[in-house]
Write a protein that holds these residues in place. Sequence first.
Motif, PDB file in Angstrom:
ATOM      1  N   LEU A  14       0.910  -1.084  -0.091  1.00  0.00           N
ATOM      2  CA  LEU A  14      -0.025  -0.079  -0.178  1.00  0.00           C
ATOM      3  C   LEU A  14       1.022   1.288   0.073  1.00  0.00           C
ATOM      4  N   GLU A  15       2.104   1.375   0.824  1.00  0.00           N
ATOM      5  CA  GLU A  15       2.668   2.625   0.859  1.00  0.00           C
ATOM      6  C   GLU A  15       3.146   2.590  -0.446  1.00  0.00           C
ATOM      7  N   ARG A  16       3.715   1.425  -1.156  1.00  0.00           N
ATOM      8  CA  ARG A  16       4.508   1.657  -2.336  1.00  0.00           C
ATOM      9  C   ARG A  16       3.258   2.558  -3.368  1.00  0.00           C
ATOM     10  N   PHE A  17       2.209   1.823  -3.160  1.00  0.00           N
ATOM     11  CA  PHE A  17       1.264   2.433  -4.422  1.00  0.00           C
ATOM     12  C   PHE A  17       1.114   3.876  -4.070  1.00  0.00           C
ATOM     13  N   GLU A  18       0.998   4.239  -2.688  1.00  0.00           N
ATOM     14  CA  GLU A  18       0.750   5.730  -2.416  1.00  0.00           C
ATOM     15  C   GLU A  18       1.891   6.682  -2.904  1.00  0.00           C
ATOM     16  N   CYS A  19       3.252   6.027  -2.850  1.00  0.00           N
ATOM     17  CA  CYS A  19       4.383   6.751  -3.421  1.00  0.00           C
ATOM     18  C   CYS A  19       4.400   6.903  -4.902  1.00  0.00           C
ATOM     19  N   GLU A  20       3.899   5.970  -5.498  1.00  0.00           N
ATOM     20  CA  GLU A  20       3.711   6.005  -7.108  1.00  0.00           C
ATOM     21  C   GLU A  20       2.664   6.934  -7.358  1.00  0.00           C
ATOM     22  N   ALA A  21       1.677   6.875  -6.790  1.00  0.00           N
ATOM     23  CA  ALA A  21       0.561   8.089  -6.910  1.00  0.00           C
ATOM     24  C   ALA A  21       1.197   9.478  -6.919  1.00  0.00           C
ATOM     25  N   ARG A  22       1.922   9.752  -5.937  1.00  0.00           N
ATOM     26  CA  ARG A  22       2.557  10.849  -5.606  1.00  0.00           C
ATOM     27  C   ARG A  22       3.569  11.281  -6.718  1.00  0.00           C
ATOM     28  N   ASN A  23       4.288  10.212  -7.198  1.00  0.00           N
ATOM     29  CA  ASN A  23       5.367  10.639  -8.200  1.00  0.00           C
ATOM     30  C   ASN A  23       4.665  10.734  -9.417  1.00  0.00           C
ATOM     31  N   HIS A  24       3.457  10.164  -9.682  1.00  0.00           N
ATOM     32  CA  HIS A  24       2.553  10.623 -10.807  1.00  0.00           C
ATOM     33  C   HIS A  24       2.158  12.129 -10.857  1.00  0.00           C
ATOM     34  N   ASP A  25       1.581  12.372  -9.765  1.00  0.00           N
ATOM     35  CA  ASP A  25       1.356  13.829  -9.565  1.00  0.00           C
ATOM     36  C   ASP A  25       2.398  14.963  -9.832  1.00  0.00           C
ATOM     37  N   THR A  26       3.625  14.337  -9.344  1.00  0.00           N
ATOM     38  CA  THR A  26       4.887  15.202  -9.524  1.00  0.00           C
ATOM     39  C   THR A  26       5.102  15.490 -11.054  1.00  0.00           C
ATOM     40  N   LEU A  27       4.971  14.371 -11.876  1.00  0.00           N
ATOM     41  CA  LEU A  27       5.537  14.507 -13.173  1.00  0.00           C
ATOM     42  C   LEU A  27       4.353  15.115 -14.031  1.00  0.00           C
ATOM     43  N   ILE A  28       3.069  15.119 -13.523  1.00  0.00           N
ATOM     44  CA  ILE A  28       1.957  15.562 -14.219  1.00  0.00           C
ATOM     45  C   ILE A  28       2.071  17.267 -13.946  1.00  0.00           C
ATOM     46  N   ARG A  29       2.383  17.512 -12.698  1.00  0.00           N
ATOM     47  CA  ARG A  29       2.603  19.166 -12.316  1.00  0.00           C
ATOM     48  C   ARG A  29       3.827  19.731 -13.194  1.00  0.00           C
ATOM     49  N   ASP A  30       4.934  19.058 -13.347  1.00  0.00           N
ATOM     50  CA  ASP A  30       6.145  19.727 -13.682  1.00  0.00           C
ATOM     51  C   ASP A  30       6.815  18.973 -15.045  1.00  0.00           C
ATOM     52  N   SER A  31       6.033  18.271 -15.737  1.00  0.00           N
ATOM     53  CA  SER A  31       6.397  17.859 -17.048  1.00  0.00           C
ATOM     54  C   SER A  31       5.280  18.052 -17.936  1.00  0.00           C
ATOM     55  N   ASP A  32       5.635  17.957 -19.374  1.00  0.00           N
ATOM     56  CA  ASP A  32       4.817  17.983 -20.260  1.00  0.00           C
ATOM     57  C   ASP A  32       4.562  16.432 -21.213  1.00  0.00           C
ATOM     58  N   PHE A  33       5.052  15.483 -20.323  1.00  0.00           N
ATOM     59  CA  PHE A  33       4.677  14.073 -20.619  1.00  0.00           C
ATOM     60  C   PHE A  33       3.259  13.884 -20.265  1.00  0.00           C
ATOM     61  N   LEU A  34       2.719  12.863 -21.018  1.00  0.00           N
ATOM     62  CA  LEU A  34       1.532  12.335 -20.643  1.00  0.00           C
ATOM     63  C   LEU A  34       1.514  11.546 -19.684  1.00  0.00           C
ATOM     64  N   VAL A  35       0.981  11.626 -18.546  1.00  0.00           N
ATOM     65  CA  VAL A  35       1.100  10.664 -17.378  1.00  0.00           C
ATOM     66  C   VAL A  35      -0.434  10.607 -16.743  1.00  0.00           C
ATOM     67  N   ALA A  36      -0.592   9.251 -16.494  1.00  0.00           N
ATOM     68  CA  ALA A  36      -1.993   8.873 -16.081  1.00  0.00           C
ATOM     69  C   ALA A  36      -2.209   9.444 -14.787  1.00  0.00           C
ATOM     70  N   ASP A  37      -3.443  10.109 -14.535  1.00  0.00           N
ATOM     71  CA  ASP A  37      -3.737  10.465 -13.450  1.00  0.00           C
ATOM     72  C   ASP A  37      -4.237   9.371 -12.186  1.00  0.00           C
ATOM     73  N   THR A  38      -4.009   9.483 -11.211  1.00  0.00           N
ATOM     74  CA  THR A  38      -4.390   8.681 -10.115  1.00  0.00           C
ATOM     75  C   THR A  38      -5.949   8.825  -9.733  1.00  0.00           C
ATOM     76  N   ILE A  39      -6.826   7.843 -10.149  1.00  0.00           N
ATOM     77  CA  ILE A  39      -8.145   7.812  -9.710  1.00  0.00           C
ATOM     78  C   ILE A  39      -8.372   7.364  -8.301  1.00  0.00           C
ATOM     79  N   THR A  40      -8.139   6.470  -7.703  1.00  0.00           N
ATOM     80  CA  THR A  40      -8.173   6.271  -6.385  1.00  0.00           C
ATOM     81  C   THR A  40      -7.172   5.136  -5.954  1.00  0.00           C
ATOM     82  N   ILE A  41      -6.791   5.058  -4.593  1.00  0.00           N
ATOM     83  CA  ILE A  41      -6.174   3.827  -4.002  1.00  0.00           C
ATOM     84  C   ILE A  41      -7.137   3.297  -2.735  1.00  0.00           C
TER      85      ILE A  41
END
Length: 284
Positions: free
Chosen positions: A53-80
């Motif tokens: 569970l902690e690993r998934f939570e970290c991955e979701a935050r990493n997704h959010d970081t890339l969405i915020r700071d890059s122009d790459f297309l990165v999947a939104d987190t729907i839920t955990i």
Amino acid sequence: MWNLVNQYISDAIHEHFEFTRKTQLPCNAHARLFKIENDHHCYLVKVDHIQALERFECEARNHDTLIRDSDFLVADTITIGSSIEFCFLVLEWLETSGELEDWYTCGTTLAKLHARHEQKMYGLEEDNYFFDLAQPNQWHKKWEVFFAEERIAWQLQLLAEKGIKLVDIDQFVERIKPMLPHQVAPSLLHGHFWRGNIAFSQGKPCLFCPSCYYGDREIDLASSELFAPLPHAFYEGYDSVYPRMEGYEDRRRIYQLYPLLCHANMFAGDYLKQAANHIDDLCK
């Protein structure tokens, strides 16, 4: 558990969701991957034991970081969510195709991310994961100290705890520190940048499975050349925006040791031999 997944998604999107099709996808990690969909929605679901569970939570935050700071297309987190035995991470489904692969734009997009330099130290505010392995990210002012201790020494110690000693850890760490640049501005890194984590959606580059932290931008580039080098157009695009520095070819060998050690810790086998040979070459 799947009823719970339906419930969590329904709560997240504020409408009733119940999948009508579920397809298991290939995966080289411990987590299982599924594509679930109905006539209106489609999602990627990662499922693992509750300890992840902690690993998934970290991955979701990493997704959010890339969405915020890059122009790459990165999947939104729907839920955990989690049940008593399992946990799950639900991501936006990105429809990808190999027909339109704009590697030049992929290179320029990574270079623009690396050129932001909005952090003054190396590391991250929290530890995260490389695949299933814990990845320490304690802040450091000196890059050579961060990489030698938080990356190489950590992985060598994990191997040593399994009874596998590839080299004297303290001596090797002190050996590689002077081989790294002392003045390099921290860039936000994907952290596991290789062909298997890159895809294209209508020609736009997408990134998956981030292991983000702030470090030398050459980490992502070295990783991209280790197992399956990217097309020349990628590096041409990257260099057109943020050219690689002199001496990159020498540092690349050092940086490629980290993913090799990670694979040796996870899968052993031939990766152990490759890591040992890599260390021998660096010691020469």
